[in-house]
Design a protein around this motif. Sequence first.
Motif, PDB file in Angstrom:
ATOM      1  N   ASN A  51       1.330  48.363  32.815  1.00 26.28           N
ATOM      2  CA  ASN A  51       0.802  47.710  34.009  1.00 26.28           C
ATOM      3  C   ASN A  51      -0.659  47.351  33.799  1.00 26.28           C
ATOM      4  N   ARG A  52      -1.189  46.592  34.725  1.00 30.56           N
ATOM      5  CA  ARG A  52      -2.534  46.049  34.577  1.00 30.56           C
ATOM      6  C   ARG A  52      -3.595  47.133  34.435  1.00 30.56           C
ATOM      7  N   THR A  53      -3.380  48.263  35.065  1.00 32.21           N
ATOM      8  CA  THR A  53      -4.402  49.307  35.009  1.00 32.21           C
ATOM      9  C   THR A  53      -4.554  49.887  33.611  1.00 32.21           C
ATOM     10  N   GLN A  54      -3.552  49.708  32.751  1.00 26.10           N
ATOM     11  CA  GLN A  54      -3.622  50.226  31.388  1.00 26.10           C
ATOM     12  C   GLN A  54      -4.368  49.293  30.445  1.00 26.10           C
ATOM     13  N   ALA A  55      -4.572  48.047  30.859  1.00 21.27           N
ATOM     14  CA  ALA A  55      -5.139  47.048  29.955  1.00 21.27           C
ATOM     15  C   ALA A  55      -6.633  47.279  29.759  1.00 21.27           C
ATOM     16  N   ARG A  56      -7.030  47.340  28.508  1.00 21.76           N
ATOM     17  CA  ARG A  56      -8.438  47.520  28.170  1.00 21.76           C
ATOM     18  C   ARG A  56      -9.189  46.193  28.201  1.00 21.76           C
TER      19      ARG A  56
ATOM     20  N   ARG B 234      -9.717  40.907  18.297  1.00 21.01           N
ATOM     21  CA  ARG B 234      -9.680  42.152  17.512  1.00 21.01           C
ATOM     22  C   ARG B 234      -9.269  43.316  18.427  1.00 21.01           C
ATOM     23  N   PRO B 235      -7.993  43.402  18.762  1.00 18.16           N
ATOM     24  CA  PRO B 235      -7.544  44.553  19.566  1.00 18.16           C
ATOM     25  C   PRO B 235      -7.605  45.836  18.741  1.00 18.16           C
ATOM     26  N   ARG B 236      -7.955  46.931  19.418  1.00 15.10           N
ATOM     27  CA  ARG B 236      -7.964  48.231  18.745  1.00 15.10           C
ATOM     28  C   ARG B 236      -6.543  48.767  18.671  1.00 15.10           C
ATOM     29  N   LEU B 237      -6.215  49.387  17.551  1.00 15.16           N
ATOM     30  CA  LEU B 237      -4.875  49.921  17.352  1.00 15.16           C
ATOM     31  C   LEU B 237      -4.533  50.910  18.467  1.00 15.16           C
ATOM     32  N   GLY B 238      -3.429  50.655  19.139  1.00 15.66           N
ATOM     33  CA  GLY B 238      -2.980  51.510  20.229  1.00 15.66           C
ATOM     34  C   GLY B 238      -3.394  51.040  21.604  1.00 15.66           C
ATOM     35  N   ASP B 239      -4.326  50.088  21.683  1.00 18.99           N
ATOM     36  CA  ASP B 239      -4.789  49.614  22.990  1.00 18.99           C
ATOM     37  C   ASP B 239      -3.767  48.687  23.642  1.00 18.99           C
ATOM     38  N   VAL B 240      -3.800  48.664  24.968  1.00 20.95           N
ATOM     39  CA  VAL B 240      -3.022  47.720  25.758  1.00 20.95           C
ATOM     40  C   VAL B 240      -3.938  46.577  26.184  1.00 20.95           C
ATOM     41  N   GLU B 241      -3.471  45.344  26.017  1.00 18.48           N
ATOM     42  CA  GLU B 241      -4.262  44.182  26.418  1.00 18.48           C
ATOM     43  C   GLU B 241      -3.377  43.199  27.180  1.00 18.48           C
ATOM     44  N   ILE B 242      -4.006  42.407  28.031  1.00 15.77           N
ATOM     45  CA  ILE B 242      -3.357  41.284  28.706  1.00 15.77           C
ATOM     46  C   ILE B 242      -3.860  40.000  28.059  1.00 15.77           C
ATOM     47  N   TRP B 243      -2.934  39.157  27.652  1.00 21.23           N
ATOM     48  CA  TRP B 243      -3.282  37.845  27.117  1.00 21.23           C
ATOM     49  C   TRP B 243      -2.732  36.784  28.070  1.00 21.23           C
ATOM     50  N   ARG B 244      -3.606  35.867  28.433  1.00 20.53           N
ATOM     51  CA  ARG B 244      -3.248  34.776  29.344  1.00 20.53           C
ATOM     52  C   ARG B 244      -3.207  33.477  28.554  1.00 20.53           C
TER      53      ARG B 244
ATOM     54  N   PHE C 272      -0.914  47.045  21.222  1.00 20.67           N
ATOM     55  CA  PHE C 272      -1.130  46.631  19.846  1.00 20.67           C
ATOM     56  C   PHE C 272      -1.094  47.859  18.931  1.00 20.67           C
ATOM     57  N   ASP C 273       0.118  48.289  18.619  1.00 22.54           N
ATOM     58  CA  ASP C 273       0.274  49.460  17.768  1.00 22.54           C
ATOM     59  C   ASP C 273       1.071  49.095  16.527  1.00 22.54           C
ATOM     60  N   GLY C 274       1.244  50.053  15.663  1.00 20.86           N
ATOM     61  CA  GLY C 274       2.035  49.832  14.461  1.00 20.86           C
ATOM     62  C   GLY C 274       1.206  49.865  13.201  1.00 20.86           C
TER      63      GLY C 274
END
Length: 521
Positions: free
Chosen positions: A394-399, A432-442, A493-495
């Motif tokens: 959900n949106r609250t998790q997005a960094r 440059r997303p950090r590994l493990g972070d959640v992001e929203i892309w529009r 963005f994990d893996g």
Amino acid sequence: MSGLSRRRFLGLTGGAGLVLAAGLAGPRLLGRAATTGELLASEVPLPTPFRVPLPIPAVLTPVAREADADRYEIVQRTATAEILPGLRTPIWAYQGTFPGPTLESRSGRTAIVRHRNELPVPTVVHLHGGRTPPESDGYATDLVLPTSGTHQAHQHAGMLDPDAKVVQGVRDYVYPLRQRASTLWYHDHRMDFTGPAVYRGLAGFHLVRDAEEDALPLPRGERELPLMIADRAFAADGSMRYPSLDSTLATVPGVEEPYVAGVLGDVVLVNGAPWPVAEVSATRHRLRLLNASNARRYDLALDPPPPDGPAFTQIGSDQGLLDAPREHDHLPIAPAERYDMVVDFGRYPVGTEVTLVNRAGTGSTAYVMRFRVARRGIEDSDIPDRLSTIEPLNRTQARVTREFSFRGGPTGGRHGWLIGGEPYSPSRIDARPRLGDVEIWRFVADLHHPIHLHLVNFRVLSRGGRPPGPFDGGLKDTVDLRPGEAVEVIARFDGYRGRYMFHCHNAEHEDMGMMANFETT
């Protein structure tokens, strides 16, 4: 990338000039904005539909099995195939067939696929939808040069993108497959030449299976049909007709001016056969639908529709099972999207002919294939009310929230396709997303653009400022944008750390600049 550095890269790949095709007064929208592109007509009489049996691609056998890995070998080579009855068509093929052979893997069990390039040009293999380390992801400059060594690219290795991984002849692609059961596909991904290479035949299925899916009473065996849908046009000599500026795919990239918005063929192929027919029993069947067309969108429906209720029960999306089934009367599907559908042919009397039609098509592209309900059968499948559990985001998790525009625009005096106002450059990192972070892309579009992210899956958060649409459910790796539309997606963005791509999967847009990089750090 500067003009000089881009020319240097094109020197390596065989290009010798600008990546963009000739100028364009304006991209064309066809069929009441049903799709973006221009129709390329065949120069041969089109065959009568529903005469050719549906072929099922052969499943590739591993050459070796290890404790935790399966090893495969695939040769990329020229071949000929009888696609239209009575005509021989030259193809570029994995193992000499179009589509290429299907790979079937277990989740968590590594597949190591050795590709040998016996074609006259460099290639790159991308496992679309794979959760793959960067060195095996099929980055567009990670070339496998021809085994012959005759292509001029081998003379220019020092002029390549400095981060590219270039090999001569053979590459082992390592796929750990630490992911859910899903319908993946593999295809060529060479910078500037993806469109014509896939058009000539470089595409195939890779199915991932797992215990969760195995435990469900879904249709299986001969009642599970992988269906690769792709449109093509044919020249007078039986070859596939494609408007490349350079038909050898060895020098100047791009297409002729009328087709820069996308190439649309007038022959619809399913698993490499024109408008085929499949005999089915009067039972449920699972259809793994893949749109492998360069630019054409389809809006699939059944004719006649079943007498009681919706035609399709969706059980999966790009990245595997939904949490619960969804019912649809029709199915819009953009290039590179996959949908896992169940059709109950037991709702039709034996002897019924059911046509899979394309509501977005006209003339020869208004239909796709036919099913003939040939016999009764024992129904041993079911569709549970719950299919899987999907991690909520959900949106609250997005960094971070990022925005990217996908638009046409001038580049070097010619029409191109741009992300954020820029054509593709291997040297530019746009996120440059950090590994493990959640992001929203529009994503914001001018015309139709199916947007694909490598490495990650995502969920659609919103479409046009409203909740996700009825076809946006589940985990996806490709999302279709309509003209003037904005779509938000959310991803973890994990893996693996490394450089990956995101791009439009209209292959002509991709080849003419509509790609960008992100790097997990």
